[in-house]
Write an enzyme that holds these catalytic residues in place. Sequence first.
Site, PDB file in Angstrom:
ATOM      1  N   HIS A  52     -11.368  -9.155  -2.584  1.00 50.90           N
ATOM      2  CA  HIS A  52     -11.097  -9.238  -4.023  1.00 50.90           C
ATOM      3  C   HIS A  52     -10.935  -7.837  -4.619  1.00 50.90           C
ATOM      4  CE1 HIS A  52     -12.233 -11.416  -8.030  1.00 50.90           C
ATOM      5  NE2 HIS A  52     -11.390 -10.428  -8.252  1.00 50.90           N
ATOM      6  N   LEU A  93      -4.945  -3.869  -7.353  1.00 50.81           N
ATOM      7  CA  LEU A  93      -4.247  -2.606  -7.072  1.00 50.81           C
ATOM      8  C   LEU A  93      -3.268  -2.227  -8.179  1.00 50.81           C
ATOM      9  CD1 LEU A  93      -3.684  -2.936  -3.212  1.00 50.81           C
ATOM     10  CD2 LEU A  93      -5.523  -1.777  -4.438  1.00 50.81           C
ATOM     11  N   ASN A 141      -2.692 -10.377 -10.405  1.00 56.86           N
ATOM     12  CA  ASN A 141      -2.518 -10.137 -11.850  1.00 56.86           C
ATOM     13  C   ASN A 141      -1.827  -8.796 -12.109  1.00 56.86           C
ATOM     14  OD1 ASN A 141      -4.825  -8.785 -10.987  1.00 56.86           O
ATOM     15  ND2 ASN A 141      -5.815  -8.888 -12.975  1.00 56.86           N
ATOM     16  N   ASP A 188      -6.836 -15.116 -10.649  1.00 55.31           N
ATOM     17  CA  ASP A 188      -7.978 -14.272 -11.006  1.00 55.31           C
ATOM     18  C   ASP A 188      -7.808 -13.482 -12.301  1.00 55.31           C
ATOM     19  OD1 ASP A 188     -10.616 -13.195 -10.329  1.00 55.31           O
ATOM     20  OD2 ASP A 188      -9.531 -11.313 -10.445  1.00 55.31           O
ATOM     21  N   HIS A 235     -11.668 -17.963 -10.280  1.00 52.58           N
ATOM     22  CA  HIS A 235     -12.341 -17.194 -11.332  1.00 52.58           C
ATOM     23  C   HIS A 235     -12.803 -18.245 -12.330  1.00 52.58           C
ATOM     24  CE1 HIS A 235     -12.430 -13.899 -14.534  1.00 52.58           C
ATOM     25  NE2 HIS A 235     -12.539 -15.013 -15.236  1.00 52.58           N
ATOM     26  N   HIS A 291     -16.725 -13.713  -7.603  1.00 53.32           N
ATOM     27  CA  HIS A 291     -17.776 -13.030  -8.372  1.00 53.32           C
ATOM     28  C   HIS A 291     -18.800 -13.945  -9.043  1.00 53.32           C
ATOM     29  CE1 HIS A 291     -14.772 -13.920 -11.387  1.00 53.32           C
ATOM     30  NE2 HIS A 291     -14.021 -12.886 -11.096  1.00 53.32           N
ATOM     31  N   ASN A 329     -16.060  -8.688 -16.317  1.00 54.59           N
ATOM     32  CA  ASN A 329     -16.085 -10.131 -16.482  1.00 54.59           C
ATOM     33  C   ASN A 329     -16.095 -10.795 -15.120  1.00 54.59           C
ATOM     34  OD1 ASN A 329     -15.994 -12.640 -17.613  1.00 54.59           O
ATOM     35  ND2 ASN A 329     -13.791 -12.609 -18.048  1.00 54.59           N
ATOM     36  N   ASP A 356     -14.316  -6.628  -6.271  1.00 52.58           N
ATOM     37  CA  ASP A 356     -13.632  -6.825  -7.559  1.00 52.58           C
ATOM     38  C   ASP A 356     -13.228  -5.468  -8.153  1.00 52.58           C
ATOM     39  OD1 ASP A 356     -12.440  -7.929  -9.757  1.00 52.58           O
ATOM     40  OD2 ASP A 356     -14.263  -8.772 -10.630  1.00 52.58           O
TER      41      ASP A 356
END
Lengths: 313, 423
Positions: free
Chosen positions: B59, B62, B93, B151, B178, B231, B277, B304
């Site tokens: 997770h 980049l 994302n 995510d 997520h 997470h 988050n 993350d």
Amino acid sequence: MNNNLQFSGRNLYDLDTYSVEEINTIFETAKIMKEINKRDYKKIPTLRGKTIATLFFEESTRTRISFELAAKRLSADVVSFSAIGSSVKKGEGLQDTVYTLNAMGIDLYVVRHSCPGAPQLVHKYSQKPVLNAGDGRHAHPTQALLDMFSIWEKKGTLKGLKVTIVGDILHSRVLRSNLTGMRKMGAKATVCGPRTLMPPKIEEVYGAKSEYDLYNAVKGADVIMALRMQLERQEEGLFPGLGEYSRKYGLSKEVLKYAKEDVLIMHPGPMNRGVEILPEVADSPHSIIIEQVTNGVAIRMALLFLILGGRTN
Amino acid sequence: MILLKNGLVYLSSKKKIEKLDILIDGKIIKKIASNISNKSAKIYDCKGKHIFPGFVDLHCHLRDPGYTYKEDIVSGAESAAKGGFTSICCMPNTNPTIDNISTLNYVIRKARDVGKTKIFVIGAMSKGREGKEIADIGSMVNGGIVGISDDGNCIQNAKLMLNVMRYSSNYEIPIISHSEDYSLSKGGQVNYGYMSTKLGLPGIPTLAEEIMVSRDIMLAALTGTHIHIAHASTKRTVELIRQAKKDKINVTAEATPHHLILTEMACENFDTNTKMNPPLRADADRQALFQGLLDDTIDIIATDHAPHSDYEKELEFMNSPFGVIGFESAFPALYTNFIRTKKMGLEKLIEKMTSQPAEIIDKDIGKISEGKSADLTIVDLEKSYIFTEKEILSRAKNSPFLGKKFWARIEMTICDGKFTWKA
């Protein structure tokens, strides 16, 4: 007045970093300032040559006027920056504004901002003392000081007093700073409001009691403070409406019967008459709401004086 | 050829550390034995140093394409290598979103050219991560994605989530969730509890996560699709996952180093490097998460890694974006807090950072064995240092661990037989 030094150059983000002795010194100083405000000639030269900037990223006419009057009565120069509706965009506003003003030689900043922690950022970028004039829901320490000063004047002390604060507990910065200050000064605070407007862990954070029934909350109270109820909360689904709110949590003559006979009624303003407080209470002899406003100028003068290292002679 | 002499080698097959030599030929581990001698190999003395399988991160972000001022595939890969990672999975994302084959190909090609780290791609579940229509999952699976996720966003519509799970149950990829109910988290900045009250910041209740974790577990029970909870941050989430595993539902879960080590108290000074988050939670949540890690309810560690530029993190807390970087602090932070203090065994941590994440994405990585690719991390556990901005290779510096003392320095990282990091 011999301990000016410990105030010099300090920030006031909230009351947690000020000691009981320091708060008492602020009160004593405010008492003198209040006398000055009663004179025909309401001005002393102590801060002549100092420049104070009020940075209002959120509108508040009353607080701004109170700060500006305080600064002017100490003979400081005041410049006002208002970001509402101006070119300040989210993301670039604060830092550049502070750099720009700082380049013009500001000695102290008064900051109102909708984001908690913004006054700390103003200090970070300016390296000048900052007075928090309200940051989001977080803190409003000058309001809490003027509230406590108003009680202190009437009662001689805050120690052991039962202070009940009623209203939108969740969203109130006035409340948060008052709870921090009152705990420090030995008052016993109770907060009261609908459960949907109460934040979690209030006892753990502030040592304050929570009540959901107004009559229980004001039982034996020395002071009752009503907070402003905002209609937006209804739209957010937090309570049914102002009518029901007023019936359950509005301060009426009937409610006052449960408090001490000499109970003080307070409100940080602006009031919604007929919502959180009925006119019969707002205008009663118990009410010190107008005097709070008078004391606001005195408290802010005291703070500016102490922090900018003014001298009395 | 490279010969690593006298290292303390973690062997996944035995779950044990042994003093051994490793001979690398090209991309491959040729031999693992004691006292290997080879005249043509370049020799590295690893005496007293540990040799782990290269870490695997399921997770990370980049930011490439679209947000390369925060990070890009080059800087991200360098940062990962410095943190001892040899395989990382990047989230979709980006801008444009990785929800189609051409964006996917851009990432895969650029990653191959950079070569510092094996980069696997997670595709989006919904087009544009908007939670409205199913993304081109089938094409992206052919293109090489190892999982799907929106995510940062969470599909709020249960019917669409069900369809995504049904649709993708054809392919052997995990759905990475997520889990966040927006009606409960909207506007939130920090954990709903002590800190939201103290700082006057809107809170994100643990419930916002738990309601969606429950929903996704129920959908996984129905569809049989593998759901991986990203997470995990709350006590109840850990309990829900534990029960789901007992019920033989196909669920796995990850925890981040920051949720395992820090609590909401870290937010006290409005430090935007503590804003992420899900938010840092109460200590009871943190402890439950750690217990979950110990009893394998939490399968893996994931960073993350979420880079943001300085000027974004220098904003007011409320205007600052969520997320913290994680590659370069992950192992040292966990080692310092849990292994050195003897709260957890070193072997367990290594499993959760290597073979176990590899298993979730079904890749033949994360183990040291002959014939497999030479992905190795060489660590000096006895070296301590202060973690500062200066040494961070990521383009972003937003770490909640700045100024902390760490034990365990990553001395060298080898990916496909090449050194990708040397201290």
